[in-house]
Design an enzyme around this catalytic site. Sequence first.
Site, PDB file in Angstrom:
ATOM      1  N   HIS A   1       8.497  -5.801  -1.085  1.00  0.00           N
ATOM      2  CA  HIS A   1       7.592  -6.735  -1.771  1.00  0.00           C
ATOM      3  C   HIS A   1       6.848  -6.078  -2.935  1.00  0.00           C
ATOM      4  O   HIS A   1       5.835  -6.595  -3.394  1.00  0.00           O
ATOM      5  CB  HIS A   1       6.580  -7.336  -0.771  1.00  0.00           C
ATOM      6  CG  HIS A   1       7.210  -8.313   0.176  1.00  0.00           C
ATOM      7  ND1 HIS A   1       6.564  -8.803   1.293  1.00  0.00           N
ATOM      8  CD2 HIS A   1       8.432  -8.897   0.182  1.00  0.00           C
ATOM      9  CE1 HIS A   1       7.360  -9.639   1.942  1.00  0.00           C
ATOM     10  NE2 HIS A   1       8.506  -9.707   1.292  1.00  0.00           N
TER      11      HIS A   1
ATOM     12  N   ASP B   1       0.845  -1.202   0.000  1.00  0.00           N
ATOM     13  CA  ASP B   1       0.000   0.000   0.000  1.00  0.00           C
ATOM     14  C   ASP B   1       0.882   1.254   0.000  1.00  0.00           C
ATOM     15  O   ASP B   1       2.109   1.171   0.127  1.00  0.00           O
ATOM     16  CB  ASP B   1      -0.982  -0.022   1.203  1.00  0.00           C
ATOM     17  CG  ASP B   1      -0.269   0.081   2.543  1.00  0.00           C
ATOM     18  OD1 ASP B   1       0.499   1.044   2.749  1.00  0.00           O
ATOM     19  OD2 ASP B   1      -0.479  -0.804   3.416  1.00  0.00           O
TER      20      ASP B   1
ATOM     21  N   GLU C   1       0.344  -8.694  19.176  1.00  0.00           N
ATOM     22  CA  GLU C   1       0.628  -9.804  20.104  1.00  0.00           C
ATOM     23  C   GLU C   1       2.139  -9.980  20.151  1.00  0.00           C
ATOM     24  O   GLU C   1       2.791  -9.992  19.123  1.00  0.00           O
ATOM     25  CB  GLU C   1       0.050 -11.132  19.605  1.00  0.00           C
ATOM     26  CG  GLU C   1      -1.392 -11.069  19.241  1.00  0.00           C
ATOM     27  CD  GLU C   1      -1.639 -11.629  17.835  1.00  0.00           C
ATOM     28  OE1 GLU C   1      -0.684 -12.148  17.207  1.00  0.00           O
ATOM     29  OE2 GLU C   1      -2.786 -11.524  17.387  1.00  0.00           O
TER      30      GLU C   1
HETATM   31  P1  OAD Z   1       0.722 -10.843   8.535  1.00  0.00           P
HETATM   32  O1  OAD Z   1      -0.719 -10.793   8.211  1.00  0.00           O
HETATM   33  O2  OAD Z   1       1.398 -12.155   8.390  1.00  0.00           O
HETATM   34  O3  OAD Z   1       0.990 -10.335  10.022  1.00  0.00           O
HETATM   35  C1  OAD Z   1       0.402  -9.154  10.523  1.00  0.00           C
HETATM   36  C2  OAD Z   1       0.864  -8.936  11.947  1.00  0.00           C
HETATM   37  O4  OAD Z   1       0.349  -7.698  12.379  1.00  0.00           O
HETATM   38  C3  OAD Z   1       0.410  -9.997  12.936  1.00  0.00           C
HETATM   39  O5  OAD Z   1       1.507 -10.396  13.771  1.00  0.00           O
HETATM   40  C4  OAD Z   1      -0.652  -9.275  13.789  1.00  0.00           C
HETATM   41  O6  OAD Z   1      -0.648  -9.695  15.154  1.00  0.00           O
HETATM   42  C5  OAD Z   1      -0.160  -7.825  13.700  1.00  0.00           C
HETATM   43  N1  OAD Z   1      -1.220  -6.813  13.860  1.00  0.00           N
HETATM   44  C6  OAD Z   1      -2.518  -6.868  13.463  1.00  0.00           C
HETATM   45  N2  OAD Z   1      -3.156  -5.741  13.752  1.00  0.00           N
HETATM   46  C7  OAD Z   1      -2.262  -4.917  14.373  1.00  0.00           C
HETATM   47  C8  OAD Z   1      -2.309  -3.602  14.926  1.00  0.00           C
HETATM   48  N3  OAD Z   1      -3.430  -2.881  14.919  1.00  0.00           N
HETATM   49  N4  OAD Z   1      -1.187  -3.092  15.482  1.00  0.00           N
HETATM   50  C9  OAD Z   1      -0.022  -3.808  15.500  1.00  0.00           C
HETATM   51  N5  OAD Z   1       0.089  -5.055  14.996  1.00  0.00           N
HETATM   52  C10 OAD Z   1      -1.013  -5.605  14.430  1.00  0.00           C
HETATM   53  O7  OAD Z   1       1.426  -9.731   7.608  1.00  0.00           O
HETATM   54  P2  OAD Z   1       2.965  -9.565   7.229  1.00  0.00           P
HETATM   55  O8  OAD Z   1       3.852 -10.065   8.308  1.00  0.00           O
HETATM   56  O9  OAD Z   1       3.137  -8.171   6.765  1.00  0.00           O
HETATM   57  O10 OAD Z   1       3.733 -10.760   0.946  1.00  0.00           O
HETATM   58  O11 OAD Z   1       3.063 -10.531   5.962  1.00  0.00           O
HETATM   59  C11 OAD Z   1       4.291 -10.640   5.282  1.00  0.00           C
HETATM   60  C12 OAD Z   1       4.037 -10.912   3.809  1.00  0.00           C
HETATM   61  O12 OAD Z   1       3.176 -12.037   3.671  1.00  0.00           O
HETATM   62  C13 OAD Z   1       3.296  -9.810   3.100  1.00  0.00           C
HETATM   63  O13 OAD Z   1       4.113  -8.749   2.684  1.00  0.00           O
HETATM   64  C14 OAD Z   1       2.700 -10.508   1.910  1.00  0.00           C
HETATM   65  C15 OAD Z   1       2.242 -11.778   2.603  1.00  0.00           C
HETATM   66  O14 OAD Z   1       2.124 -12.903   1.851  1.00  0.00           O
HETATM   67  C16 OAD Z   1       3.428 -10.712  -0.374  1.00  0.00           C
HETATM   68  O15 OAD Z   1       2.312 -10.495  -0.783  1.00  0.00           O
HETATM   69  C17 OAD Z   1       4.592 -10.943  -1.274  1.00  0.00           C
END
Ligand code: OAD
Length: 229
Positions: A107, A92, A201
């Site tokens: 990414h 985004d 978390e």
């Molecule tokens: P995830 O969906 O795997 O993880 C999101 C994290 O954010 C989790 O640990 C949640 O606990 C946390 N979270 C949720 N809401 C929150 C809030 N309000 N404040 C703080 N933390 C919060 O997403 P990513 O780790 O970004 O790749 O995923 C990594 C990659 O996997 C992405 O870039 C994407 C995906 O497949 C591609 O598309 C290439």
Amino acid sequence: MKKRLVVLTGAGISAESGLRTFRGSDGMWEHENIEDVCTPRGYSRDKKRVKDFYNFLRLGLKDHEPNAAHIALAQLEKRLGNEMLLVTQNVDDLHERAGSRQVLHMHGALMRLACERNPNHRFVFTGEETMETRCPFCGAMSRPDIVFFEEQPQYMEEIQDALRECEEFVYIGTSSVVYPAAGFKSYAHSFGAKVTCLNLEVPASDPYTDVCIEGKASIIVPEWCDKFK
Ligand code: OAD
């Protein structure tokens, strides 16, 4: 320039702006098949489907605004300048719209397209990609500038250089399961950086993370940024 701080953000920082995270309940990957929309095989099988999926996400961005966490990081960049590097796994544009000037989208980015023929050809694009959209540099077919699984993330050399030299590495709103980003904390730690995690978390104990702060990004990120004067 040697970095004082390297920041890595993930989908959790945009969650309070109303964008879906990827994992967990109601995450993106519960609604879409990764294989279909985020792999080279899925793209070769049905290019239109993949372009349409990212068109939907790109056109939807206008309905979402940066939140206090994006804004705090943009303000921090103003204070630290080149001493800070912001790396995001997010596609985004909320960091940019919050005012961050230097964002490495490892990414890829929804607001750019890439070229099918030449990986160095990338261009800003805000509309709807069709099967007729062409690379402005060479005329080849465009593709979403999204790093599919099994493809090499972008800016890796620059990121690794900064991780080796930084004083502190902080990862925010990421589940830390997708490599190579998931390995940044151990890499930075092995070169002497302090490693901090800001997340909804707190993960199970992790030998590479020195400090964990649990809470919503819109609250804990601005508080944490305040410590840099
Ligand atoms: P995830 O969906 O795997 O993880 C999101 C994290 O954010 C989790 O640990 C949640 O606990 C946390 N979270 C949720 N809401 C929150 C809030 N309000 N404040 C703080 N933390 C919060 O997403 P990513 O780790 O970004 O790749 O995923 C990594 C990659 O996997 C992405 O870039 C994407 C995906 O497949 C591609 O598309 C290439």
